[in-house]
Design an enzyme around this catalytic site. Structure first.
Site, short mmCIF file in Angstrom:
data_model
loop_
_atom_site.label_atom_id
_atom_site.label_comp_id
_atom_site.label_asym_id
_atom_site.label_seq_id
_atom_site.Cartn_x
_atom_site.Cartn_y
_atom_site.Cartn_z
N ASN A 1 0.83 -1.18 -0.07
CA ASN A 1 -0.02 -0.01 0.11
C ASN A 1 0.95 1.20 0.01
OD1 ASN A 1 -1.49 2.18 1.09
ND2 ASN A 1 -2.97 0.94 1.74
N HIS B 1 0.96 6.48 1.64
CA HIS B 1 1.79 7.27 2.40
C HIS B 1 3.14 7.91 1.79
CE1 HIS B 1 -0.99 7.07 5.56
NE2 HIS B 1 -1.03 5.40 5.47
N HIS C 1 -5.82 3.40 -1.68
CA HIS C 1 -6.93 3.99 -1.25
C HIS C 1 -7.35 5.49 -1.89
CE1 HIS C 1 -9.81 4.54 2.80
NE2 HIS C 1 -10.29 4.91 1.53
N ARG D 1 -9.30 8.05 -0.97
CA ARG D 1 -10.22 8.71 -0.41
C ARG D 1 -11.27 9.75 -0.84
NH1 ARG D 1 -9.14 7.01 5.33
NH2 ARG D 1 -10.53 8.54 5.71
N ARG E 1 -7.08 12.84 0.53
CA ARG E 1 -5.75 13.33 1.69
C ARG E 1 -4.68 12.85 1.09
NH1 ARG E 1 -7.08 10.24 7.30
NH2 ARG E 1 -9.13 11.19 6.92
N GLU F 1 -8.94 0.64 -2.98
CA GLU F 1 -9.79 0.59 -2.04
C GLU F 1 -10.37 2.20 -2.26
OE1 GLU F 1 -7.30 0.69 1.44
OE2 GLU F 1 -6.40 -1.07 1.08
N THR G 1 -8.36 3.94 8.31
CA THR G 1 -9.61 2.95 8.08
C THR G 1 -9.93 2.16 9.67
OG1 THR G 1 -8.88 2.51 6.11
CG2 THR G 1 -10.82 1.52 6.61
N GLU H 1 -11.05 -9.25 2.99
CA GLU H 1 -9.91 -8.79 3.70
C GLU H 1 -10.07 -8.71 4.97
OE1 GLU H 1 -7.41 -5.82 1.74
OE2 GLU H 1 -6.42 -5.24 3.76
N HIS I 1 -3.40 -4.29 7.64
CA HIS I 1 -3.79 -3.31 8.70
C HIS I 1 -2.87 -3.42 9.96
CE1 HIS I 1 -5.15 0.46 10.09
NE2 HIS I 1 -5.68 0.99 9.05
N1 PXP Z 1 -5.80 -3.05 4.09
C1 PXP Z 1 -6.74 -2.02 3.84
C2 PXP Z 1 -8.23 -2.21 3.38
C3 PXP Z 1 -6.40 -0.67 4.32
O1 PXP Z 1 -7.40 0.51 4.46
C4 PXP Z 1 -5.07 -0.41 4.95
C5 PXP Z 1 -4.68 1.05 5.18
O2 PXP Z 1 -5.13 1.86 4.21
C6 PXP Z 1 -4.20 -1.51 4.66
C7 PXP Z 1 -4.70 -2.69 4.35
C8 PXP Z 1 -2.90 -1.31 5.37
O3 PXP Z 1 -2.73 -0.76 6.50
P1 PXP Z 1 -1.48 -0.39 6.85
O4 PXP Z 1 -0.83 0.99 6.32
O5 PXP Z 1 -1.57 0.06 8.40
O6 PXP Z 1 -0.21 -1.39 6.69
#
Ligand code: PXP
Length: 251
Positions: free
Chosen positions: A7, A10, A43, A45, A49, A70, A101, A151, A194
Site C-alpha cells: 500500500n 503514504h 486507497h 479517499r 488526502r 480501495e 480506516t 480482507e 492493517h
Molecule cells: N488494507 C486496507 C483495506 C487498508 O485500508 C489499509 C490502510 O489503508 C491497509 C490494508 C494497510 O494498512 P497499514 O497501512 O496499516 O499497513
C-alpha cells in the site's frame, strides 16, 4: 506462496505535505514491483488526502502490476472504479475525521446497493473484496453479497501485539482463524491487512488459507531507514518463512 500487496498511500501523504511532485507514487510502485510486491494497493479517499485521481490513472497506465483500489461505497467512487478497471476493488468504510480506516465495513447497511455494485464491478472483470472485522456472521454476509474475496482487518490484532496484551491478542487471533475457516467454506479468497509489521506479521502469515497481506504504513516508514526495496524484501521473507514453516507443521 503468500502474496504481498504494498500500500503506497503514504508515499502520497509525504508528497502532499509539500505539494511538490515528489516522492512519486509511480516510482515507488516500480521499486515495489522489482522488490517482489505482488500488487499495489491504493486507497482513493473521498477527501483525496493522499492518493489522487491522476495517481490511480498513472499507476494503471505506467506500472505493469495488479492494482487493488480501495474505495468507500459511494456512487462517485464506484464510477471511477468502473472506468479505471483495476484488478480488484476493496470496499472499505470511510469517515472524514479518522486517521486511518477504523473498523471493518458494515455489510448490513446499503445491502442492495452493495450487491448491485458488486455485480456491476464483476461484470467489468474486476475482482471484488470487502474489508471486514474477523466475524463469521459478516463473512457469511459477504458471501451472500456475491463478492470474490474478504480482507480481514488486522488492526486490533496489531494493536494488542504492540501493547503486549497476550490474552486479547490470542482472542482476536482465534476470531481471525474462525473467520478464515468460514470464508474458506464459502469459497471466498482471503486477504488480511492493517497495522502489520515485522514483529507481528508471522502469526497472520502462518494462516494457510490467507493468500495475500496488504501492508503500507510500516513499509513506507521503514523505507526511510533501509530503503523501500529492502523493507519489502525483508517483509516478504518474514511472511514466506512463517507461511512455509506452518505449512510443514500442518502437513
Ligand atoms: N488494507 C486496507 C483495506 C487498508 O485500508 C489499509 C490502510 O489503508 C491497509 C490494508 C494497510 O494498512 P497499514 O497501512 O496499516 O499497513
Amino acid at each position: 506462496m503468500i502474496k504481498l500487496g504494498v500500500n503506497i498511500d503514504h508515499v502520497a501523504t509525504l508528497r502532499n505535505a509539500r505539494g511538490e511532485g515528489y516522492p512519486d507514487v509511480v516510482r515507488a510502485a516500480h521499486i515495489a514491483k522489482q522488490a517482489g510486491a505482488d500488487n499495489i494497493t491504493v486507497h482513493l479517499r473521498e477527501d483525496r488526502r493522499h492518493i489522487r485521481d491522476d495517481d490511480v490513472w498513472r499507476l494503471k497506465e505506467e506500472v505493469n502490476i495488479p492494482i487493488n483500489l480501495e474505495i468507500a461505497l459511494e456512487e462517485q467512487m464506484v464510477d471511477i472504479a468502473l472506468q479505471l478497471r483495476p484488478h480488484s476493488v476493496c470496499f472499505v468504510p470511510e469517515k472524514r475525521q479518522e486517521i486511518t480506516t477504523e473498523g471493518g465495513l458494515n455489510t448490513a447497511i446499503k445491502t442492495d446497493y452493495l450487491k448491485k455494485t458488486t455485480a456491476d464491478l464483476k461484470n467489468r472483470g474486476i475482482k471484488v473484496s470487502y474489508f471486514i472485522e474477523p466475524d463469521i456472521h459478516i463473512v457469511k454476509q459477504c458471501y451472500a453479497l456475491g463478492g470474490d474475496c474478504i480482507e480481514i482487518h488486522t488492526g486490533l490484532y496489531a494493536q494488542y501485539c504492540n501493547q503486549h496484551k497476550e490474552l486479547e491478542k490470542n482472542k482476536i487471533l482465534s476470531a481471525i482463524h474462525e473467520a478464515v475457516k468460514t470464508a474458506k467454506d464459502c469459497h471466498l479468497d482471503i486477504h488480511a491487512g492493517h497495522g502489520l509489521n515485522y514483529a507481528n506479521v508471522a502469526d497472520i502469515a502462518a494462516i494457510q488459507d490467507i493468500t495475500c497481506l496488504n501492508i503500507g504504513h510500516f513499509l513506507i516508514s521503514e523505507a526511510l531507514f533501509i530503503g523501500l526495496s529492502e523493507a519489502i524484501t525483508r517483509m516478504k521473507k518474514s511472511m514466506q518463512t512463517a507461511h512455509t514453516i506452518n505449512n510443514h507443521i500442518s502437513v
